[in-house]
Write an enzyme that holds these catalytic residues in place. Structure first.
Site, mmCIF file in Angstrom:
data_model
loop_
_atom_site.group_PDB
_atom_site.id
_atom_site.type_symbol
_atom_site.label_atom_id
_atom_site.label_comp_id
_atom_site.label_asym_id
_atom_site.label_seq_id
_atom_site.Cartn_x
_atom_site.Cartn_y
_atom_site.Cartn_z
ATOM 1 N N TYR A 233 0.814 -1.211 0.000
ATOM 2 C CA TYR A 233 0.000 0.000 0.000
ATOM 3 C C TYR A 233 0.852 1.267 0.000
ATOM 4 O O TYR A 233 0.431 2.298 -0.514
ATOM 5 C CB TYR A 233 -0.873 0.046 1.258
ATOM 6 C CG TYR A 233 -2.147 -0.747 1.178
ATOM 7 C CD1 TYR A 233 -2.119 -2.127 1.029
ATOM 8 C CD2 TYR A 233 -3.384 -0.124 1.255
ATOM 9 C CE1 TYR A 233 -3.288 -2.860 0.982
ATOM 10 C CE2 TYR A 233 -4.558 -0.849 1.212
ATOM 11 C CZ TYR A 233 -4.507 -2.212 1.071
ATOM 12 O OH TYR A 233 -5.667 -2.918 1.023
ATOM 13 N N LYS B 128 3.623 -15.084 2.375
ATOM 14 C CA LYS B 128 3.824 -15.772 1.092
ATOM 15 C C LYS B 128 5.338 -15.943 0.943
ATOM 16 O O LYS B 128 5.964 -15.456 -0.012
ATOM 17 C CB LYS B 128 3.204 -14.919 -0.037
ATOM 18 C CG LYS B 128 3.208 -15.562 -1.405
ATOM 19 C CD LYS B 128 2.156 -16.631 -1.603
ATOM 20 C CE LYS B 128 2.291 -17.281 -2.971
ATOM 21 N NZ LYS B 128 1.418 -18.467 -3.142
ATOM 22 N N ASP C 243 -2.325 -18.338 0.491
ATOM 23 C CA ASP C 243 -3.301 -19.028 -0.362
ATOM 24 C C ASP C 243 -3.964 -20.173 0.401
ATOM 25 O O ASP C 243 -5.187 -20.354 0.349
ATOM 26 C CB ASP C 243 -2.678 -19.498 -1.690
ATOM 27 C CG ASP C 243 -1.326 -20.167 -1.521
ATOM 28 O OD1 ASP C 243 -0.802 -20.218 -0.386
ATOM 29 O OD2 ASP C 243 -0.783 -20.665 -2.525
ATOM 30 N N ASP D 129 -6.208 -7.214 4.459
ATOM 31 C CA ASP D 129 -7.371 -6.602 3.822
ATOM 32 C C ASP D 129 -8.251 -7.681 3.199
ATOM 33 O O ASP D 129 -9.466 -7.728 3.424
ATOM 34 C CB ASP D 129 -6.904 -5.612 2.744
ATOM 35 C CG ASP D 129 -8.064 -4.989 1.995
ATOM 36 O OD1 ASP D 129 -9.023 -4.553 2.662
ATOM 37 O OD2 ASP D 129 -8.024 -4.947 0.755
ATOM 38 N N ASP E 49 -12.170 -9.564 4.704
ATOM 39 C CA ASP E 49 -13.451 -9.546 3.987
ATOM 40 C C ASP E 49 -13.959 -10.977 3.830
ATOM 41 O O ASP E 49 -15.160 -11.246 3.949
ATOM 42 C CB ASP E 49 -13.303 -8.909 2.584
ATOM 43 C CG ASP E 49 -13.601 -7.411 2.588
ATOM 44 O OD1 ASP E 49 -13.289 -6.737 3.595
ATOM 45 O OD2 ASP E 49 -14.123 -6.905 1.566
HETATM 46 C C1 IPM Z 1 -10.312 -1.350 4.194
HETATM 47 C C2 IPM Z 1 -10.429 -0.793 2.802
HETATM 48 C C3 IPM Z 1 -9.227 0.102 2.500
HETATM 49 C C4 IPM Z 1 -7.987 -0.765 2.543
HETATM 50 C C5 IPM Z 1 -9.291 0.876 1.158
HETATM 51 C C6 IPM Z 1 -10.547 1.655 1.002
HETATM 52 C C7 IPM Z 1 -8.098 1.788 1.027
HETATM 53 O O1 IPM Z 1 -10.579 -1.806 1.860
HETATM 54 O O2 IPM Z 1 -10.254 -0.565 5.147
HETATM 55 O O3 IPM Z 1 -10.311 -2.574 4.359
HETATM 56 O O4 IPM Z 1 -7.670 -1.464 1.574
HETATM 57 O O5 IPM Z 1 -7.308 -0.745 3.583
HETATM 58 MN MN MN Z 2 -10.878 -3.762 2.750
#
Ligand code: IPM
Ligand code: MN
Ligand code: NAD
Length: 349
Positions: free
Chosen positions: A139, A184, A217, A241, A245
């Site tokens: 990032y 990784k 993975d 990240d 999710d």
């Molecule tokens: C999160 C989001 C952010 C990230 C984006 C919007 C920059 O996906 O907070 O998880 O990738 O950190």
């Molecule tokens: Mn995110």
């Protein structure tokens, strides 16, 4: 002593969940003199209004606050190349505050076991605390964009790795003592440094912690196959990240997941894990629980209001147990219904 909270609602469902979360947080605290809440422009809405996604005045307010609460950021659709992505402002916010560890707890509520796409017996017993490195890696490394090629660079220093590993190991100590580090290392040089540093720190200072390394993975698979076997999971910025999710679906919805970002001091950044949800924004049906639960962490970690934190934590659990579920959870409650139900639970206590 009055504590100061800077709220950045941002875009999409950001304002919807931020307002809901501030309302129940203030009710949990009770005493209006204990807290001062300031609202500041941020994100795409701020860019449209004043040409800056992260205005200087917002930055100053965040740095002067005891805690920052953030909703979500994002622009509608694809932007022309000359317009900076507003998500960049969120990275700048995290870097300015020095919040290098992002804690993302994944603990499915018993009343929502059937809201997960996984079978309930798979999800049962899951209680994972992800620790995502937040201010380094892919990032933040040098980037190049040319018409015919582009690059992002992943960089990690030993110091950046070491502090987040220590944070995760300290947290594991207060739980089951098991730590999973995800990387990784079979391909990436940064991952090999990550693994080497992790082994050294744990061997030197955390002999009581049981450490395992898992490749990212395979971790994506294990999270679905045997989520209940993990406790604290530490990983780099991008992997954290993505995996969180994925893990959110164990709780039934991405809208359930809170986060707390911490650094060297007590000031922290609190935000739900989800984004602006353009597909449902403006309809009043956003799930506010991730934002509300982030407030629990804020009260506890940055504001020293642990009784209010416990009250809110319990009220959120009670509301979920009573069936206050938004459509993403298979229910029919609106955001406002959830606020009303949580306030009622707080009143009962
Ligand atoms: C999160 C989001 C952010 C990230 C984006 C919007 C920059 O996906 O907070 O998880 O990738 O950190
Ligand atoms: Mn995110
Ligand atoms: P998203 O998290 O906004 O949405 C993904 C899916 O989950 C959508 O179907 C959405 O409706 C649903 N969802 C998310 N939060 C929900 C909630 N609270 N209640 C009910 N449903 C919810 O991810 P995306 O669609 O990939 O991204 C949209 C925008 O948000 C992009 O601009 C992205 O950059 C941005 N984003 C911002 C953040 C952040 O501010 N922290 C995080 C992720 C994405």
């Amino acid at each position: 002593m009055t504590r100061h909270v800077a709220v950045l609602e941002g875009d999409g469902i950001g304002p919807e969940v931020a307002r809901a979360a501030v309302q129940v947080m203030q009710a949990a605290v009770g005493d209006p003199a204990a807290l001062e809440v300031g609202w500041h422009p941020f994100g795409w809405s701020a860019y449209e209004a004043g040409g800056e996604a992260f205005p200087d005045a917002t930055r100053a307010a965040c740095l002067a606050a005891d805690a920052v609460f953030f909703g979500a950021v994002g622009a509608p659709g694809t932007l022309p190349p000359e317009v900076p992505r507003p998500e960049r402002a969120l990275l700048e916010l995290r870097a300015s505050l020095g919040t290098w560890a992002n804690l993302r707890p994944v603990r499915p509520h018993p009343a929502l076991l059937d809201a997960s796409p996984l079978r309930r017996e798979r999800v049962l017993g899951t209680d994972i605390l992800f620790v995502r490195e937040l201010t380094g890696g892919l990032y933040f490394g040098p980037k190049e964009s040319h018409p015919d090629r582009a690059s992002d660079t992943a960089e990690y220093s030993v110091g950046e790795i070491e502090r987040v590993i220590r944070q995760a190991a300290d947290l594991a100590r207060g739980r089951s003592g098991r730590l999973t580090s995800v990387d990784k290392a079979n391909v990436l040089a940064t991952s090999r440094l990550w693994r080497q540093t992790t082994d050294r720190v744990i061997a030197e200072d955390y002999p009581d912690i049981t450490l395992e390394h898992v490749l990212v993975d395979a971790m994506a698979m294990h999270l679905i196959a045997r989520p209940a076997t993990f406790d604290v999971v530490v990983t780099s910025n991008l992997f954290g990240d993505i995996l969180t999710d994925e893990a959110a679906m164990l709780t039934g919805s991405l809208g359930m997941l809170p986060s707390a970002s911490v650094g060297d001091g007590e000031r922290g950044l609190y935000e739900p894990v989800h984004g602006t949800a353009p597909d449902i924004a403006g309809r009043g049906i956003a799930n506010p629980y991730g934002a509300m639960r982030s407030m629990v962490w804020m009260l506890r970690l940055s504001l020293g209001l642990s009784e209010a934190a416990d009250r809110l934590d319990q009220a959120l659990d009670d509301a979920v147990a009573a069936g206050s579920h938004t459509p993403d959870l298979g229910g029919r409650a609106t955001t406002a219904d959830v606020v009303r139900d949580v306030l009622a639970r707080l009143d009962e206590r």
